[in-house]
Enzyme design. Structure first.
Site, PDB file in Angstrom:
ATOM      1  CB  SER A  95       7.941   0.391  -1.113  1.00 53.64           C
ATOM      2  OG  SER A  95       9.070   1.203  -0.817  1.00 53.64           O
TER       3      SER A  95
ATOM      4  CG  ASP B 258       3.911  -2.409  -0.470  1.00 48.35           C
ATOM      5  OD1 ASP B 258       2.774  -2.837  -0.747  1.00 48.35           O
ATOM      6  OD2 ASP B 258       4.164  -1.771   0.570  1.00 48.35           O
TER       7      ASP B 258
ATOM      8  CD  GLU C 246      -4.026   2.475   0.387  1.00 47.43           C
ATOM      9  OE1 GLU C 246      -4.245   3.636   0.796  1.00 47.43           O
ATOM     10  OE2 GLU C 246      -2.891   1.956   0.376  1.00 47.43           O
TER      11      GLU C 246
ATOM     12  CG  HIS D 202       1.739   3.951   5.110  1.00 47.66           C
ATOM     13  ND1 HIS D 202       0.658   4.346   4.358  1.00 47.66           N
ATOM     14  CD2 HIS D 202       1.973   2.655   4.766  1.00 47.66           C
ATOM     15  CE1 HIS D 202       0.254   3.340   3.589  1.00 47.66           C
ATOM     16  NE2 HIS D 202       1.028   2.313   3.822  1.00 47.66           N
TER      17      HIS D 202
ATOM     18  N   GLY E   6       0.504   0.017   7.492  1.00 47.13           N
ATOM     19  CA  GLY E   6       0.798   0.835   8.661  1.00 47.13           C
ATOM     20  C   GLY E   6       0.755   0.070   9.965  1.00 47.13           C
TER      21      GLY E   6
ATOM     22  CB  SER F  94       5.294   0.064  12.092  1.00 45.78           C
ATOM     23  OG  SER F  94       5.986  -0.780  11.194  1.00 45.78           O
TER      24      SER F  94
ATOM     25  CG  ASN G 217       1.658  -4.673   4.054  1.00 47.44           C
ATOM     26  OD1 ASN G 217       1.420  -5.879   3.993  1.00 47.44           O
ATOM     27  ND2 ASN G 217       1.587  -3.879   3.005  1.00 47.44           N
TER      28      ASN G 217
ATOM     29  CB  THR H 297       7.769   2.556  10.388  1.00 50.03           C
ATOM     30  OG1 THR H 297       7.313   3.199   9.190  1.00 50.03           O
ATOM     31  CG2 THR H 297       8.411   3.585  11.287  1.00 50.03           C
TER      32      THR H 297
END
Length: 282
Positions: A50, A84, A136, A183, A212, A214, A233, A236
């Site tokens: 990122s 990213d 996005e 996220h 997001g 995770s 994706n 975290t």
């Protein structure tokens, strides 16, 4: 194994009605863990770096990109390299020189008109160089430095009609959408809007991306893929596993100074998370 391209991995997954997981790389140990997890799962994965990770490395992309590339080439798993959440045009332009096959260009904080304008320009630049471009629409929220966002707030989610126009006007290759995730969640409590995912899948001709992930429970992720999500994706969750192992080691070895003693279990924990997510989406 030679690097594969993100476009190839995502297109193949979309055609087969399954997902492909993309994992954030911050350190060399992250890249090694992702490769190991992919090898154990016997499937492909995306190594993504990122803009925030680049800032962590002093704003210099080359070293962490070279490390991730070397890990990918040494792996028996098909791996691609993705840049990213890029907002800086200079970083976008650096992607080609450093061997990235794909970039997520993030103009989501701009007005809709400016988002379309800036993203379309990024797509033109990328496609001239064979770079696959993700963008996005909507507000996923939760990234470092952002105010907290209620993923269920009115206006936060991606509108299917607007998404269709956005894809047509920008020419992007994949669309990250806001469907209830956020996220930086450290607990897996997010509830996704699967009706919206299905509507978006019908409305746009390009693969959908879930940021997001995770914070999304296993059953929700499985259903999201079944409803039409392709690129999943994960960031975290790796960091939670990494930090947990480091914290546990240092809590019981107060005088320890050799980082290998805690980076080894930390890397292994991230490999386990990677393997788990990869098995989940395929």
């Amino acid at each position: 194994m030679p690097l594969t391209t993100t476009g190839e991995l995502v297109a193949r997954a979309a055609a087969e009605g399954r997902g492909v997981a993309a994992f954030n790389v911050i350190t060399l140990e992250h890249a090694e863990a992702i490769a190991l997890g992919a090898e154990r799962a016997g499937t492909a994965a995306v190594l993504q770096i990122s803009e925030n990770a680049v800032k962590f490395h002093g704003g210099r992309l080359a070293a962490i990109a070279a490390a991730a590339t070397a890990v990918a080439r040494a792996s028996s798993a098909p791996l691609s390299l993705h840049l990213d959440h890029v907002t800086d045009p200079e970083l976008l332009r650096a992607a080609h020189a450093e061997g990235f096959s794909s970039v997520m260009f993030d103009a989501s904080k701009l007005s809709y008109a400016d988002n379309v304008k800036e993203t379309a320009e990024a797509v033109r630049w990328g496609h001239e160089r064979g770079i696959w471009i993700e963008a996005e629409l909507g507000e996923v929220g939760g990234k470092a430095g952002e105010a907290p966002l209620d993923a269920h707030a009115p206006g936060a989610r991606t509108d299917p009609a607007e998404a269709a126009a956005y894809v047509a006007d920008t020419g992007i290759d994949a669309l990250a959408v806001a469907v209830g995730s956020s996220h930086a969640m450290t607990e897996r409590t997010a509830t996704l809007d699967h009706d919206l995912i299905r509507s978006l899948r019908q409305a746009v001709p390009v693969p959908l991306v879930l940021h997001g992930s995770s914070g999304v429970p296993d059953p929700e992720i499985r259903q999201a893929v079944a409803s039409g999500m392709t690129k999943i994706n994960v960031g975290t969750a790796l960091n939670t596993a990494f930090t947990g192992e480091v914290r546990e080691y240092l809590a019981t070895h107060a005088t320890g100074v050799d980082p290998r003693k805690y980076l080894t279990p930390a890397r292994e924990a991230m490999a386990g998370v990677t393997e788990s997510f990869l098995r989940l989406v395929v």
